[in-house]
Enzyme design. Structure first.
Site, short mmCIF file in Angstrom:
data_model
loop_
_atom_site.label_atom_id
_atom_site.label_comp_id
_atom_site.label_asym_id
_atom_site.label_seq_id
_atom_site.Cartn_x
_atom_site.Cartn_y
_atom_site.Cartn_z
N SER A 187 -48.05 -4.64 -65.54
CA SER A 187 -49.40 -4.69 -64.98
C SER A 187 -50.25 -5.66 -65.78
O SER A 187 -49.98 -5.92 -66.96
CB SER A 187 -50.09 -3.32 -65.01
OG SER A 187 -49.35 -2.35 -64.31
N ASP B 174 -41.40 3.81 -76.21
CA ASP B 174 -40.01 4.26 -76.14
C ASP B 174 -39.99 5.78 -76.11
O ASP B 174 -40.09 6.44 -77.16
CB ASP B 174 -39.23 3.73 -77.34
CG ASP B 174 -37.75 4.06 -77.26
OD1 ASP B 174 -37.34 4.78 -76.33
OD2 ASP B 174 -36.99 3.61 -78.14
#
Length: 854
Positions: A285, A363
């Site tokens: 984005s 992560d």
């Protein structure tokens, strides 16, 4: 003569019958397609409402809902969402519950998806989640579900969506079951899955190692973030975080065929999951926010365009939600983008604050390699064992037999390598005889524990300032997102939310930071809790006067908590920064029109990196060098009508194949995303790197210049076949086409008439991967658009009624509606629409008015 005339009359009669039959078919088809379209004017009764609710719609069918109470507001939102997009909602809930086979019947892909999702247990977790949410959030979810069910009540499937009519020709279609609050929550798991971070890179490292057998060489394919070139989101932050203990256990040995086979099975299983929001290269984005000191109005400007997979209909619905009188009891006055099937607004603005979201990419997943003992009922844990739990899932198949699935789970998470081929677990050598012969792969993922993201969404809708956003950050567990925000009183800021694991540092050749699969038999690799929400990066009113959050690194290296190593490499973010900085240096105040124009910027960082190297080379043949000649005068803008952009794309994909295909496993060809741009940028300074050599040409050692030259020549010849002999006539848009497909009826196995109905007409576009106008493509699979700006919005905090927006296809999910694709063409052209917000402006913009009555 008479016989001839009789024959003609007979043929005429047959023709008339055929025409009548054709007309009847067309009329019937028209009725079938139009029957599900919603009533948008007059009055409708919705049981359960406490008072009348007004629904106005603008020229693009976008609803603004006004109610006296929060309960009525969300009940009406559920009703309107079902009017416009119930089949999409129903499809999604079947996917996220592992019940797709129940909807579409016997289909191998659907069954594989059901197996994996049942193994994850998304729906089970959503049920647990409902119990820990704020009472007001549960009430909103239940009111929304009641509104959906009020719409469904008494309607045959053919009245709800044309998709049910088409599916009914092949499988038994019953009336849809009632909507439930858990159906809405389960959708958040799908959102989290598609935006989960680095799992592809984690498995990719393991698969690459299977080919190159060298950790250092694998690291060259996953280079560090180039902070000297591309700035992180926050340039200066004084952040602290607890330092995890340092363990000394050795890293796992990955050089084992059985272990590699288990990793490969895990990858195969996970790829079976439908990506409802998109996956892979291009899913990211852009967002940025500019403070009032730098803008023409003196108030902030905020821009956001999430890059997700393209589909028909598009992922977002546009909606305004307004309490007639805003109060503590009914606090909503918000407009923006939501998901069909979920209450509230996910991205948008209220009367005081605007916000945008981009994928943080933290992560939050780890694959644990597990050793199974000889009983098959436990895994190794240090010198002990830990039990494997098992449950049986029953998958119903429409028109077929039930499928029983045994789901196994370790202390780290579900065993994903079981899902598609339980009997294919490879044999592993046993050194001490204490363990059995199996490796399996379990997935640890933060979204597999109940969270409060639903609370966060509704808290965002009523946020007023940085303190409110900080509270949202503490609630927004998954997926981890960058939040940029601006307020009407002039503040701008950034907040990183999310549940992010803490990991030990373990000595060894293979890093223990989550970038590689981890040995589940060694407790030193277990997660050590989560980053304290108070330590997540944030800032208000930075000295620079603006913020850009476009999936790049959040903070400078070594500053703040560890979030991930696998960022987007920041070329797109840096281009946005460069344009803003140039305008500031020139002393020009930024306008909303400037921001909209920047969202459509098509300058290619790939060209900036690679074209100078290509132009230094000589191509002797006057035909072969035609493409190279295009590059000499190219402005590096990948516009739809650019011949040079088409040629450069062909060079790029060919270069990646020549340099890397011979070294990587089958199916792991480079997709050409920002990571590969950074890999190639580094290799351009190393002309004799082994990566340039083509191992398929024994006795010949290729270098950089030979590979680059061959890529240019090959690209010229390829495009000659595809686009014609005259290079000047080539156009990037002829290769780079946005062609969204319906998730169920859009494929080639469906009759052409149906495909033409449900799939929008493809449109040629410019842009590309790691370009601000991020119409991504996969260099290993062709030039077609795989992901792109799923919407674009620009919020003017000085005059909210001057804001603009556009979504990918349209507001409706009905293929027979004018609003199914009425924003697709403007989206492709970089156009946006006025986005009125105030009661007076939305009333003036309304073309339809519907009253929902108790």
């Amino acid at each position: 003569m008479l016989r001839s005339r009789a024959a003609r009359l007979t043929l005429l009669s047959v023709a008339i019958v055929l025409v009548v039959a054709l007309v009847a078919t067309v009329v019937a088809a028209f009725v079938v397609v139009r029957r599900p379209l919603p009533q948008v004017e007059g009055t409708l009764r919705v049981p359960g409402l406490q008072a009348p609710v007004t629904v106005t719609r603008d020229a693009r069918g976008i609803p603004t809902i006004t109610a006296d109470s929060a309960a009525d507001l969300f009940r009406a939102q559920g009703y309107v969402a079902a009017q416009d997009r119930f089949f999409e909602m129903d499809y999604r809930r079947h996917v996220v519950a592992g019940r797709l086979s129940e909807l579409v019947g016997e289909n191998e892909d659907a069954l594989d998806a059901d197996k994996v999702i049942r193994t994850f247990g998304w729906h089970r977790i959503a049920q647990q989640e409902l119990e820990i949410l704020e009472p007001a959030t549960r009430e909103a979810l239940e009111a929304y579900a009641a509104g959906v069910n009020a719409y469904l009540d008494g309607k045959a499937p053919s009245q709800i969506a044309v998709e049910y009519t088409v599916l009914g020709l092949q499988v038994q279609i019953e009336a849809p079951e009632p909507w439930d609050a858990v159906d809405s929550l389960a959708w958040l798991k799908a959102m989290a899955w598609d935006l989960r971070g680095n799992y592809d890179d984690e498995l990719g490292r393991a698969r690459a190692f299977a080919s190159v057998r060298d950790v250092a060489k694998v690291d060259q394919l996953f280079p560090p973030y180039p902070q000297a070139l591309n700035a992180p989101i926050l340039a200066e932050q004084d952040l602290t975080t607890a330092t995890p203990a340092i363990a000394t256990q050795p890293a796992p040995d990955l050089d084992d065929s059985a272990l590699q086979a288990a990793v490969a099975r895990a990858q195969e299983a996970l790829e079976a999951v439908p990506h409802l929001m998109g996956d892979g290269e291009g899913v990211g984005s852009n967002s940025w926010v500019i403070g009032g000191d730098l803008t023409e109005s003196g108030k902030p400007l905020l821009a956001n365009d999430p890059h997700l997979g393209i589909s028909a209909p598009g992922i977002w619905t546009q909606v305004g939600l307004r309490c007639a009188t805003v109060s503590d009891a009914c606090p909503y006055d918000v407009s923006g983008f939501s998901f069909a099937g979920f209450p509230g607004v996910v991205i948008g603005h209220n009367a005081d604050l605007a916000w945008g979201l981009t994928n943080l990419g933290a992560d939050v997943t780890d694959f644990f390699l597990e050793r199974v003992d000889s009983t098959g009922e436990a895994t190794m844990r240090g010198t002990e064992t830990a039990p494997i739990t098992t449950r049986t899932e029953v998958i119903k198949v429409n028109g077929g037999d039930d499928v029983h699935l045994d789901v196994r789970e370790t202390v780290h998470g579900p065993i994903v390598s079981d899902v598609l081929d339980v009997d294919a677990v490879g044999d592993a050598p046993v050194e001490d005889g204490a363990f059995g012969r199996d490796y399996v792969v379990a997935l640890a993922w933060t979204a597999l524990a109940p969270g409060r993201t639903a609370d966060a969404v509704l808290a965002m809708d009523t946020a007023r300032d940085a303190d409110d956003i900080a509270r949202v950050g503490r609630l927004f567990d998954v997926p981890s997102q960058n939040i940029v925000f601006a307020t009407t009183d002039g503040h701008i800021g950034y907040q990183a939310p999310g549940r992010v694991p803490l990991r030990n540092r373990v000595s060894g050749d293979v890093p223990s930071d989550g970038t590689w699969p981890r040995p589940g038999w060694d407790p030193a690799y277990d997660w050590q809790g989560y980053v304290d929400p108070e330590e997540m990066p944030r800032v208000q009113d930075p000295a620079e006067g603006f913020l850009v959050a476009a999936n790049q690194a959040v903070t400078p290296a070594g500053v703040g908590p560890f979030l991930t190593k696998d960022w987007d490499y920041g070329y797109r973010a840096q281009r946005i920064r460069d344009v803003i900085e140039a305008q500031v240096v020139a002393g020009e105040k930024v306008t909303a029109a400037d921001v909209s124009a920047l969202q459509g910027d098509e300058r290619s960082p790939y060209a900036d990196v690679l074209v100078p190297a290509l132009l230094r080379l000589d191509i002797d043949d006057t035909f072969d060098d035609d493409g190279q000649e295009l590059l000499r005068t190219w402005d590096h803008v990948a516009s739809e009508d650019s011949a040079a952009a088409a040629y450069f794309a062909a060079v790029w994909s060919t270069l990646l194949e020549l340099a890397f295909a011979d070294d990587l496993p089958d199916g792991d060809s480079p997709n050409g995303g920002s990571r590969w741009l950074e890999v190639v940028r580094s290799l351009l300074d190393d002309p004799d790197s082994p990566w340039w050599d083509d191992r398929s040409t024994p006795g010949v050692v290729e270098g950089r210049d030979e590979v680059l030259t061959r890529a240019m020549v090959t690209a010229r010849r390829e495009l000659t076949q595809q686009l014609g002999r005259d290079a000047e006539d080539w156009r990037w848009g002829r290769l780079h086409v946005a062609a969204p497909e319906h998730p169920v009826l859009g494929g080639s196995s469906v009759p052409g008439l149906v495909r033409r109905l449900v799939n929008p007409e493809p449109i040629e576009v410019g842009g590309g991967s790691s370009i601000v106008d991020a119409t991504a493509w996969d260099a290993s699979a062709g030039y077609g658009v795989t992901a792109g700006p799923s919407m674009r919005m620009v919020v003017d905090l000085g005059d909210l009624d001057s804001s603009t927006w556009v979504t990918f296809t349209g507001s409706s999910g009905h293929p027979g509606s004018a609003h199914y694709t009425d924003q697709f063409g403007p989206w492709a052209a970089g156009e946006t629409f006025p986005w009125p917000f105030s009661p007076a402006a939305t009333a003036a913009d309304a073309v339809d008015r519907l009253t929902l009555e108790p």
